[in-house]
Design a protein around this motif. Structure first.
Motif, PDB file in Angstrom:
ATOM      1  N   GLY A 123     -10.471 -12.367 -67.280  1.00 45.56           N
ATOM      2  CA  GLY A 123     -10.026 -13.331 -66.264  1.00 45.56           C
ATOM      3  C   GLY A 123      -8.520 -13.507 -66.215  1.00 45.56           C
ATOM      4  O   GLY A 123      -7.977 -13.948 -65.193  1.00 45.56           O
ATOM      5  N   ASP A 124      -7.815 -13.144 -67.299  1.00 43.01           N
ATOM      6  CA  ASP A 124      -6.358 -13.315 -67.307  1.00 43.01           C
ATOM      7  C   ASP A 124      -5.618 -12.025 -66.930  1.00 43.01           C
ATOM      8  O   ASP A 124      -4.403 -11.913 -67.098  1.00 43.01           O
ATOM      9  CB  ASP A 124      -5.896 -13.781 -68.702  1.00 43.01           C
ATOM     10  CG  ASP A 124      -6.255 -12.784 -69.792  1.00 43.01           C
ATOM     11  OD1 ASP A 124      -6.874 -11.736 -69.479  1.00 43.01           O
ATOM     12  OD2 ASP A 124      -5.927 -13.031 -70.969  1.00 43.01           O
ATOM     13  N   ALA A 125      -6.361 -11.027 -66.428  1.00 41.75           N
ATOM     14  CA  ALA A 125      -5.724  -9.743 -66.087  1.00 41.75           C
ATOM     15  C   ALA A 125      -4.887  -9.870 -64.809  1.00 41.75           C
ATOM     16  O   ALA A 125      -5.162 -10.717 -63.967  1.00 41.75           O
ATOM     17  CB  ALA A 125      -6.801  -8.668 -65.887  1.00 41.75           C
ATOM     18  N   ASP A 126      -3.904  -9.010 -64.678  1.00 43.11           N
ATOM     19  CA  ASP A 126      -3.150  -8.882 -63.427  1.00 43.11           C
ATOM     20  C   ASP A 126      -4.066  -8.121 -62.445  1.00 43.11           C
ATOM     21  O   ASP A 126      -4.405  -6.962 -62.685  1.00 43.11           O
ATOM     22  CB  ASP A 126      -1.871  -8.089 -63.738  1.00 43.11           C
ATOM     23  CG  ASP A 126      -1.054  -7.774 -62.495  1.00 43.11           C
ATOM     24  OD1 ASP A 126       0.170  -7.870 -62.585  1.00 43.11           O
ATOM     25  OD2 ASP A 126      -1.645  -7.420 -61.434  1.00 43.11           O
ATOM     26  N   VAL A 127      -4.467  -8.789 -61.359  1.00 41.94           N
ATOM     27  CA  VAL A 127      -5.502  -8.185 -60.504  1.00 41.94           C
ATOM     28  C   VAL A 127      -5.023  -6.872 -59.875  1.00 41.94           C
ATOM     29  O   VAL A 127      -5.778  -5.894 -59.804  1.00 41.94           O
ATOM     30  CB  VAL A 127      -5.935  -9.129 -59.359  1.00 41.94           C
ATOM     31  CG1 VAL A 127      -7.140  -8.562 -58.630  1.00 41.94           C
ATOM     32  CG2 VAL A 127      -6.282 -10.477 -59.895  1.00 41.94           C
ATOM     33  N   GLY A 128      -3.775  -6.847 -59.434  1.00 44.40           N
ATOM     34  CA  GLY A 128      -3.266  -5.624 -58.788  1.00 44.40           C
ATOM     35  C   GLY A 128      -3.335  -4.437 -59.744  1.00 44.40           C
ATOM     36  O   GLY A 128      -3.784  -3.345 -59.383  1.00 44.40           O
ATOM     37  N   TYR A 129      -2.921  -4.683 -60.998  1.00 47.06           N
ATOM     38  CA  TYR A 129      -2.954  -3.605 -61.987  1.00 47.06           C
ATOM     39  C   TYR A 129      -4.396  -3.182 -62.267  1.00 47.06           C
ATOM     40  O   TYR A 129      -4.724  -1.991 -62.323  1.00 47.06           O
ATOM     41  CB  TYR A 129      -2.275  -4.064 -63.286  1.00 47.06           C
ATOM     42  CG  TYR A 129      -2.340  -3.017 -64.379  1.00 47.06           C
ATOM     43  CD1 TYR A 129      -1.580  -1.853 -64.291  1.00 47.06           C
ATOM     44  CD2 TYR A 129      -3.183  -3.178 -65.481  1.00 47.06           C
ATOM     45  CE1 TYR A 129      -1.650  -0.873 -65.285  1.00 47.06           C
ATOM     46  CE2 TYR A 129      -3.262  -2.206 -66.473  1.00 47.06           C
ATOM     47  CZ  TYR A 129      -2.497  -1.054 -66.367  1.00 47.06           C
ATOM     48  OH  TYR A 129      -2.574  -0.081 -67.330  1.00 47.06           O
ATOM     49  N   ALA A 130      -5.283  -4.189 -62.403  1.00 47.24           N
ATOM     50  CA  ALA A 130      -6.691  -3.890 -62.707  1.00 47.24           C
ATOM     51  C   ALA A 130      -7.321  -3.073 -61.576  1.00 47.24           C
ATOM     52  O   ALA A 130      -8.073  -2.117 -61.825  1.00 47.24           O
ATOM     53  CB  ALA A 130      -7.471  -5.178 -62.938  1.00 47.24           C
ATOM     54  N   VAL A 131      -7.000  -3.404 -60.334  1.00 52.85           N
ATOM     55  CA  VAL A 131      -7.561  -2.674 -59.187  1.00 52.85           C
ATOM     56  C   VAL A 131      -7.066  -1.218 -59.211  1.00 52.85           C
ATOM     57  O   VAL A 131      -7.850  -0.271 -59.052  1.00 52.85           O
ATOM     58  CB  VAL A 131      -7.171  -3.376 -57.856  1.00 52.85           C
ATOM     59  CG1 VAL A 131      -7.378  -2.462 -56.662  1.00 52.85           C
ATOM     60  CG2 VAL A 131      -7.970  -4.665 -57.695  1.00 52.85           C
ATOM     61  N   ASP A 132      -5.763  -1.032 -59.423  1.00 49.82           N
ATOM     62  CA  ASP A 132      -5.219   0.346 -59.438  1.00 49.82           C
ATOM     63  C   ASP A 132      -5.826   1.158 -60.586  1.00 49.82           C
ATOM     64  O   ASP A 132      -6.207   2.317 -60.418  1.00 49.82           O
ATOM     65  CB  ASP A 132      -3.695   0.320 -59.588  1.00 49.82           C
ATOM     66  CG  ASP A 132      -3.009  -0.207 -58.329  1.00 49.82           C
ATOM     67  OD1 ASP A 132      -3.694  -0.336 -57.284  1.00 49.82           O
ATOM     68  OD2 ASP A 132      -1.807  -0.503 -58.392  1.00 49.82           O
ATOM     69  N   ALA A 133      -5.889   0.522 -61.764  1.00 48.10           N
ATOM     70  CA  ALA A 133      -6.419   1.228 -62.938  1.00 48.10           C
ATOM     71  C   ALA A 133      -7.886   1.590 -62.718  1.00 48.10           C
ATOM     72  O   ALA A 133      -8.326   2.716 -63.008  1.00 48.10           O
ATOM     73  CB  ALA A 133      -6.274   0.360 -64.187  1.00 48.10           C
ATOM     74  N   ALA A 134      -8.649   0.651 -62.171  1.00 47.11           N
ATOM     75  CA  ALA A 134     -10.086   0.895 -61.977  1.00 47.11           C
ATOM     76  C   ALA A 134     -10.314   1.986 -60.930  1.00 47.11           C
ATOM     77  O   ALA A 134     -11.204   2.838 -61.093  1.00 47.11           O
ATOM     78  CB  ALA A 134     -10.783  -0.397 -61.559  1.00 47.11           C
TER      79      ALA A 134
END
Ligand code: ADP
Length: 512
Positions: free
Chosen positions: A291-302
């Motif tokens: 829940g504390d992840a940077d969403v933009g980074y998580a989306v790109d990584a995923a």
């Protein structure tokens, strides 16, 4: 053609040679023979099969359709070459691998083309394969100078004890098509660098980039005849060659990269022969977004982790667990990004999602996604085949009874799942029989490390996506994802025998 005879006129190294002896040209339109004892030969039966492009469907080349007899010839050649190759001074072994790296580097453009033509591999993943392979060869060059053993203390007075590593002899390598260059390279280079000889069986889908190309490069680099042999076969005919490798007493180890069902069958038979195997098998790899992840980074990584090489990498993320506070925003941004990923020709540098390997794979993806949707899953992106491609596809609310919820679906489909906590995600991920790679994205890397310790996976990446490999890393899974580790640092454990030797220079006294 005479059984086991030398290649006739149409049979040659797939790349023609110019007057300087340098390989030139493309493999398309040539015959790909077996490589046995340093010679390009036809299958003993004379049969061939067409190697087809997954993008255009065109027959790129004709390939020797080998069988058990061809495999036995290759095994005999490898056995014959063993003493000579194992006895080569380290300097010479080192030179061969360094030269092979230079040859591969000088041919990168055509190798990238061949990967695209034969396996639908796009430019980015082709570069990843080349980069890995060049490092693999250059690091393997130093294996020749690694210490071969150690002196051991002994309580027996006057005895000097040592543990000495020795190459085992013939290693059989069975490789898949998906990362054909690197996975065949990984299967042969470590064992060869330690002084073993090898029989490589590439996948029927990649006989050139996962087989013959390696023979060309290492042969040109000066590898002696018989040290590496390659036997190819038509679709559905791997079993005979695998059985020959398992049954031959001359083959001392087998390494296999492929699916869990095939690996399990091989391991069962290998157990009967008491033959050691290294198995790198399927994954159903979780990516956990805290829940504390940077969403933009998580989306790109995923997006990268799920769809690189159209999801046809054993390490690809198959299930993304998102902690509830972030779930809605993540799903929306992820689906939008995925829906826009360009689909099409692997030679086009803009393409992200190229063709899947064959019609059978396309039909399987279509069937599993359709079934999941019929059972109530929601399709957030993709989900409609674009032959020969399957677009990047995101599913959510996938019921447990859907086929896609189990095992590995090898292609560009990922499942999203909302969880109350990352700890719950770990518990759900650990219910899988597979345990290859996992990754966690969190703003708190210490928490990431704590979660890593509880994941049943051979490899865990914190704050990265799961598709990572380097030649020296201990690569491999737990549970039904495999046994043993690839990685040059570990190759000595897998592909050498450790011999305990003692020597005395004075007589002992015996009690009777
Ligand atoms: P994939 O779905 O990635 O092709 P497989 O496990 O079917 O996975 O194939 C991986 C490798 O195993 C390929 O080289 C394939 O030809 C080989 N293979 C398939 N069946 C057998 C078998 N019965 N014995 C030995 N090798 C096999």
């Amino acid at each position: 053609m005479a059984a086991g005879g030398r290649a006739g006129d149409g049979w040659r190294t797939p790349f023609t040679s110019d007057s300087t002896g340098r390989a030139a040209g493309r493999f398309v339109g040539h015959f790909v023979g077996h490589f046995v004892g340093g010679e390009w030969v036809a299958a003993g039966s004379g049969r061939t099969y067409p190697d087809r492009s997954p993008w255009s469907g065109e027959a790129l080349c004709e390939v020797a359709a080998g069988n058990a007899e061809d495999a036995h010839r290759a095994i005999a050649a490898a056995h014959e070459a063993f003493a000579g190759w194992a006895g080569e001074p380290p300097r010479r072994r080192q030179q061969i691998f360094l030269r092979a790296a230079d040859i591969l580097e000088s041919r990168q453009r055509e190798v990238l083309d061949a990967l695209a033509d034969e396996t639908g591999c796009g430019r980015h993943f082709g570069d990843v394969q080349l980069d890995f392979t060049l490092k693999l060869l250059r690091q393997a060059a130093h294996l020749a100078y690694r210490p071969m053993g150690e002196l051991l203390p002994s309580d027996v007075e006057g005895t000097q004890a040592m543990a000495v590593r020795r190459p085992v002899g013939v290693v059989a390598a069975i490789a898949p098509w998906n990362a054909s260059l690197t996975l065949a390279g990984r299967a042969i280079v470590g064992p060869l660098a330690l002084g073993n000889t090898v029989v490589l069986k590439p996948s029927e889908e990649s006989p050139y980039t996962g087989g013959a190309l390696w023979a060309e490069i290492l042969h040109e680099a000066g590898l002696p005849p018989g040290a590496l042999n390659v036997v190819t076969h038509a679709s559905g005919e791997a079993g005979d060659i695998g059985a020959a490798m398992l049954e031959s007493p001359l083959v001392k180890r087998i390494n296999f990269t492929g699916s869990t069902p095939t690996g399990r069958r091989l391991a069962e038979k290998a157990g009967r022969q008491l033959k050691r195997v290294v198995l790198q098998l399927s994954g159903q790899n979780p990516l956990i977004v805290a829940g504390d992840a940077d969403v933009g980074y998580a989306v790109d990584a995923a997006a990268y982790g799920a769809f690189v090489h159209q999801g046809q990498v054993c390490m690809c993320a198959r299930r993304i667990y998102i902690e509830r506070p972030l779930a809605g925003e993540f799903a929306e941004r992820f689906a939008a990004k995925v829906a826009a990923l360009p689909v099409g020709d692997p030679r086009d540098p803009e393409t992200v999602v190229g063709p899947v390997i064959n019609e059978w794979a396309l039909a399987l993806l279509d069937r599993r996604v359709t079934e999941a949707a019929e059972l109530g899953a929601r399709v957030l992106a993709g989900g409609v085949p674009q032959p020969p491609c399957y677009p990047a596809t995101v599913l959510t609310d996938v019921p447990d009874e859907a086929e896609i919820a189990h095992g590995e679906t090898f292609g560009p489909v990922v499942i999203l799942e909302t969880v109350g906590s990352a700890e719950e995600a770990v518990a759900r991920a650990n219910r899988s029989d597979l345990g290859l790679v996992a990754s966690i994205i969190t703003g708190d890397s210490r928490r990431g490390l704590r979660l890593a310790a509880t994941l049943e996976a051979g490899i865990v990446h914190v704050n990265d996506q799961p598709v990572n490999d380097e030649p020296h890393m201990p690569f491999g899974g737990v549970k039904d994802s495999g046994w043993g580790r690839f990685g040059l640092g570990l190759a000595a454990e897998e592909f050498c025998e450790l011999q305990w030797i003692t020597v005395r220079d004075q007589d002992r006294t015996f009690p009777f």
